[in-house]
Design an enzyme around this catalytic site. Structure first.
Site, PDB file in Angstrom:
ATOM      1  N   TYR A 124      10.408  -2.526   0.966  1.00 24.55           N
ATOM      2  CA  TYR A 124      10.761  -3.927   1.111  1.00 24.55           C
ATOM      3  C   TYR A 124      12.237  -4.115   1.431  1.00 24.55           C
ATOM      4  CZ  TYR A 124       6.175  -4.344  -0.908  1.00 24.55           C
ATOM      5  OH  TYR A 124       4.826  -4.223  -1.130  1.00 24.55           O
ATOM      6  N   LYS A 136      -2.801  -0.524 -11.633  1.00 22.48           N
ATOM      7  CA  LYS A 136      -3.311   0.807 -11.345  1.00 22.48           C
ATOM      8  C   LYS A 136      -2.999   1.746 -12.504  1.00 22.48           C
ATOM      9  CE  LYS A 136      -3.118   0.499  -6.307  1.00 22.48           C
ATOM     10  NZ  LYS A 136      -2.584   1.092  -5.061  1.00 22.48           N
ATOM     11  N   HIS A 178      -2.864  -9.278   0.227  1.00 21.17           N
ATOM     12  CA  HIS A 178      -1.744  -8.415  -0.140  1.00 21.17           C
ATOM     13  C   HIS A 178      -0.443  -8.865   0.514  1.00 21.17           C
ATOM     14  CE1 HIS A 178      -1.296  -4.920  -2.660  1.00 21.17           C
ATOM     15  NE2 HIS A 178      -0.467  -4.358  -1.796  1.00 21.17           N
ATOM     16  N   ARG A 200      -1.828  -8.137  -7.588  1.00 20.29           N
ATOM     17  CA  ARG A 200      -2.800  -7.596  -6.650  1.00 20.29           C
ATOM     18  C   ARG A 200      -4.093  -8.401  -6.765  1.00 20.29           C
ATOM     19  NH1 ARG A 200      -0.636  -2.976  -9.343  1.00 20.29           N
ATOM     20  NH2 ARG A 200       0.476  -1.527  -7.953  1.00 20.29           N
ATOM     21  N   HIS A 231       5.143  -0.456  -9.575  1.00 21.49           N
ATOM     22  CA  HIS A 231       5.176   0.760  -8.767  1.00 21.49           C
ATOM     23  C   HIS A 231       5.631   1.939  -9.614  1.00 21.49           C
ATOM     24  CE1 HIS A 231       5.698  -1.539  -4.693  1.00 21.49           C
ATOM     25  NE2 HIS A 231       4.440  -1.454  -5.071  1.00 21.49           N
TER      26      HIS A 231
END
Length: 325
Positions: free
Chosen positions: A306, A201, A271, A177, A297
């Site tokens: 995806y 994250k 992104h 990211r 994720h």
């Protein structure tokens, strides 16, 4: 931080405490913390103008707030995030004793649109990540017939090209990211092992492989060009032209510059390189669970987007290639 001056003092203090809870206790990403704070602040302003407060809000009041947001033209995805922020806020406020009831417990979240992520084709991705070197070579070739550029300018251009190539290779080759690229420190890149450690994250750590291209670009930058930007003892990897740690805004501007140069007909953001990383892995036969781990994720459902992109490409290729399709 988003302004809270339009809130009554008790409400502003509650929003500030919620911010600290998200940042210090839950250790959410800075972007998530700021977004949630902004969303709850907007709710507080709406409640104050309605003669209510966080403690006095009801389920019906919250629904009116969300309806007001829809009327003002906010996207469903933005409203869905506001619902998540409000539900998180009230769960925390109830546990902290700041409210007597949770009016958001039954608050429904609008379904976000099913828009598929934008993805580059492999040749397009290669053109973009190689653009810094390509454009630098073209510029050097043009300068031969023009007035010679001074040594300082040539040194700066070479450093910027090496930096940009390393950033683009990391985003496409390892799926980083923008915030993860900007937060990188020198000790997290292991060129001998061809690995990079990132904190994503929720401060989740990922130990990711570097492609041969990314490792070469990182080595060229770290062992050569980086010295133009900062002294060796600085921990950050990437810097802007002001020789300060690079920011997401700087990366977005850089990507847009190269997009205009090599892919003028495409719309993309930084992104998009991460989307392309995931899609190309799946199209190449990678297991979806492995891609989930590489992307960081928490939910497999996020990664499954995806597979839809890959499937749509396969269907398009079938329709274009099969004589009876």
């Amino acid at each position: 931080m988003p302004a809270t001056e339009n809130l009554p003092p008790p409400e502003a203090a509650l929003v500030a405490a919620f911010h600290d809870h998200l940042a210090l206790e839950r250790r959410l990403s800075p972007n998530t913390v700021l977004a949630y704070r902004r969303d709850v602040t907007q709710l507080g302003v709406f409640l104050a103008r309605s003669g209510s407060s966080f403690a006095g809000a009801t389920h019906a009041t919250l629904r009116r707030f969300l309806a007001n947001q829809a009327t003002r033209g906010y996207a469903r995805s933005s409203i869905a995030r506001r619902v998540a922020a409000i539900r998180t806020f009230y769960r925390w406020a109830l546990a902290a004793g700041a409210v007597d009831a949770d009016p958001a417990s039954a608050l429904g979240r609008p379904k976000a649109g099913s828009r598929l992520p934008s993805v580059l084709r492999p040749a397009e991705a290669a053109a973009l990540v190689e653009a810094p070197g390509t454009l630098a070579d073209e510029r050097a070739g043009r300068s031969k017939g023009e007035r010679p550029r001074d040594e300082a300018a040539r040194s700066r251009d070479a450093a910027v090209a090496a930096r940009d190539r390393a950033i683009l290779e990391l985003m496409y080759g390892s799926g980083l990211r923008v915030a993860e690229v900007c937060a990188l420190t020198v000790d997290r890149i292991d060129l001998d092992r061809r690995r990079v450690v990132v904190f994503g994250k929720g401060s989740k750590e990922r130990d990711l492989p570097l492609t041969e291209f990314a490792a070469d670009a990182a080595e060229e930058y770290l062992r050569g060009a980086r010295g133009w930007f900062a002294p060796e003892e600085r921990p950050d990897v990437f810097f802007n032209l002001r020789k300060k740690p690079i920011r997401p805004r700087d990366v977005r501007t850089m990507v847009e510059r190269y997009r205009r140069a090599v892919l003028p007909d495409r719309r993309l953001s930084p992104h998009t390189l991460r989307h392309s990383f995931a899609t190309h892995l799946l199209e190449g036969g990678a297991d979806i669970r492995s891609v989930q781990e590489l992307l960081g994720h928490a939910s497999l459902g996020t990664t499954q987007r995806y597979t839809h992109v890959s499937r749509s490409r396969l269907q398009a290729a079938y329709r274009q290639s099969h004589p009876r399709a």
